[in-house]
Enzyme design. Structure first.
Site, PDB file in Angstrom:
ATOM      1  N   GLN A 100       0.896  -1.343   0.006  1.00 39.65           N
ATOM      2  CA  GLN A 100       0.098  -0.072   0.060  1.00 39.65           C
ATOM      3  C   GLN A 100       0.932   1.381   0.035  1.00 39.65           C
ATOM      4  O   GLN A 100       1.480   1.414   0.766  1.00 39.65           O
ATOM      5  CB  GLN A 100      -0.818  -0.099   1.238  1.00 39.65           C
ATOM      6  N   HIS A 106      -8.673   1.818  -0.450  1.00 39.77           N
ATOM      7  CA  HIS A 106      -9.244   2.000  -1.729  1.00 39.77           C
ATOM      8  C   HIS A 106      -9.080   0.521  -2.587  1.00 39.77           C
ATOM      9  O   HIS A 106      -8.251  -0.303  -2.021  1.00 39.77           O
ATOM     10  CB  HIS A 106      -8.245   3.070  -2.434  1.00 39.77           C
ATOM     11  N   HIS A 108      -8.579  -1.057  -6.555  1.00 41.53           N
ATOM     12  CA  HIS A 108      -8.585  -0.835  -7.680  1.00 41.53           C
ATOM     13  C   HIS A 108      -9.399  -1.786  -8.445  1.00 41.53           C
ATOM     14  O   HIS A 108      -9.522  -2.794  -8.228  1.00 41.53           O
ATOM     15  CB  HIS A 108      -6.844  -1.367  -8.324  1.00 41.53           C
TER      16      HIS A 108
HETATM   17  P1  AMP Z   1      -1.590   1.385  -3.494  1.00 43.57           P
HETATM   18  O1  AMP Z   1      -1.879   2.387  -2.227  1.00 43.57           O
HETATM   19  O2  AMP Z   1      -0.499   0.833  -3.770  1.00 43.57           O
HETATM   20  O3  AMP Z   1      -2.905   0.774  -3.879  1.00 43.57           O
HETATM   21  O4  AMP Z   1      -1.254   2.625  -4.933  1.00 43.57           O
HETATM   22  C1  AMP Z   1      -1.956   3.766  -4.960  1.00 43.57           C
HETATM   23  C2  AMP Z   1      -2.458   4.287  -6.155  1.00 43.57           C
HETATM   24  O5  AMP Z   1      -2.852   5.389  -6.387  1.00 43.57           O
HETATM   25  C3  AMP Z   1      -1.452   3.832  -7.641  1.00 43.57           C
HETATM   26  O6  AMP Z   1      -1.937   2.977  -8.529  1.00 43.57           O
HETATM   27  C4  AMP Z   1      -1.084   5.418  -7.920  1.00 43.57           C
HETATM   28  O7  AMP Z   1      -1.049   5.466  -9.561  1.00 43.57           O
HETATM   29  C5  AMP Z   1      -2.536   5.800  -7.706  1.00 43.57           C
HETATM   30  N1  AMP Z   1      -2.479   7.481  -7.458  1.00 43.57           N
HETATM   31  C6  AMP Z   1      -1.742   8.012  -6.743  1.00 43.57           C
HETATM   32  N2  AMP Z   1      -1.798   9.347  -6.600  1.00 43.57           N
HETATM   33  C7  AMP Z   1      -2.985   9.625  -7.697  1.00 43.57           C
HETATM   34  C8  AMP Z   1      -3.872  10.782  -7.881  1.00 43.57           C
HETATM   35  N3  AMP Z   1      -3.356  12.011  -7.512  1.00 43.57           N
HETATM   36  N4  AMP Z   1      -4.787  10.557  -8.816  1.00 43.57           N
HETATM   37  C9  AMP Z   1      -5.144   9.130  -9.365  1.00 43.57           C
HETATM   38  N5  AMP Z   1      -4.456   8.174  -8.989  1.00 43.57           N
HETATM   39  C10 AMP Z   1      -3.379   8.164  -7.981  1.00 43.57           C
END
Ligand code: AMP
Ligand code: ZN
Length: 119
Positions: A100, A106, A108
């Site tokens: 994370q 969140h 995906h």
């Molecule tokens: P994770 O916490 O590993 O699930 O990853 C966080 C996800 O958030 C990653 O896929 C990033 O590309 C995405 N992310 C981070 N900042 C933004 C943003 N400002 N807008 C859209 N997606 C984001």
């Protein structure tokens, strides 16, 4: 704490950081991932700041039920092909060993024709 002023996803919910919105209602928000792995790749979050699935309690059952039942509807809306020939992937990273990066719960939602960049 309903929101964390230092959290980027709370800032997205509040419109302080721009996002490509997929869906919004009273309780949840969905927006395109900035680094998509698949033709369809959006993030689905509660508006309430919950750091990860690890902090969920009985008070969140209705919220999480709403969020997860919206995922397939939004996947179709965003262009995923229908189940079972099409479908979608739901992934949630939780904690350091779960990979994370953003500490606001969140999922995906990814889909669309393969091959994908990742996943
Ligand atoms: P994770 O916490 O590993 O699930 O990853 C966080 C996800 O958030 C990653 O896929 C990033 O590309 C995405 N992310 C981070 N900042 C933004 C943003 N400002 N807008 C859209 N997606 C984001
Ligand atoms: Zn947050």
């Amino acid at each position: 704490m309903t929101h964390d002023p230092n959290c980027i996803f709370c800032k997205i919910v509040q419109g302080q950081i721009p996002s490509k919105k997929v869906h919004e209602d009273e309780h949840i928000y969905a927006f395109h991932d900035i680094h998509p792995w698949a033709p369809v790749h959006f993030l689905l979050i509660p508006k309430l700041h919950i750091p990860s699935f690890a902090q969920l309690g009985p008070e969140h059952v209705t919220l999480m039920g709403h969020m997860m039942t919206m995922a397939p509807k939004l996947a179709l809306q965003e262009g995923c092909n229908p189940y079972p020939q099409g479908g979608f992937r739901i992934v949630s990273n939780n904690g350091a060993e779960g990979g994370q990066e953003v500490q606001h719960l969140h999922v995906h939602v990814m889909g669309g024709p393969r091959p994908w960049l990742r996943g």
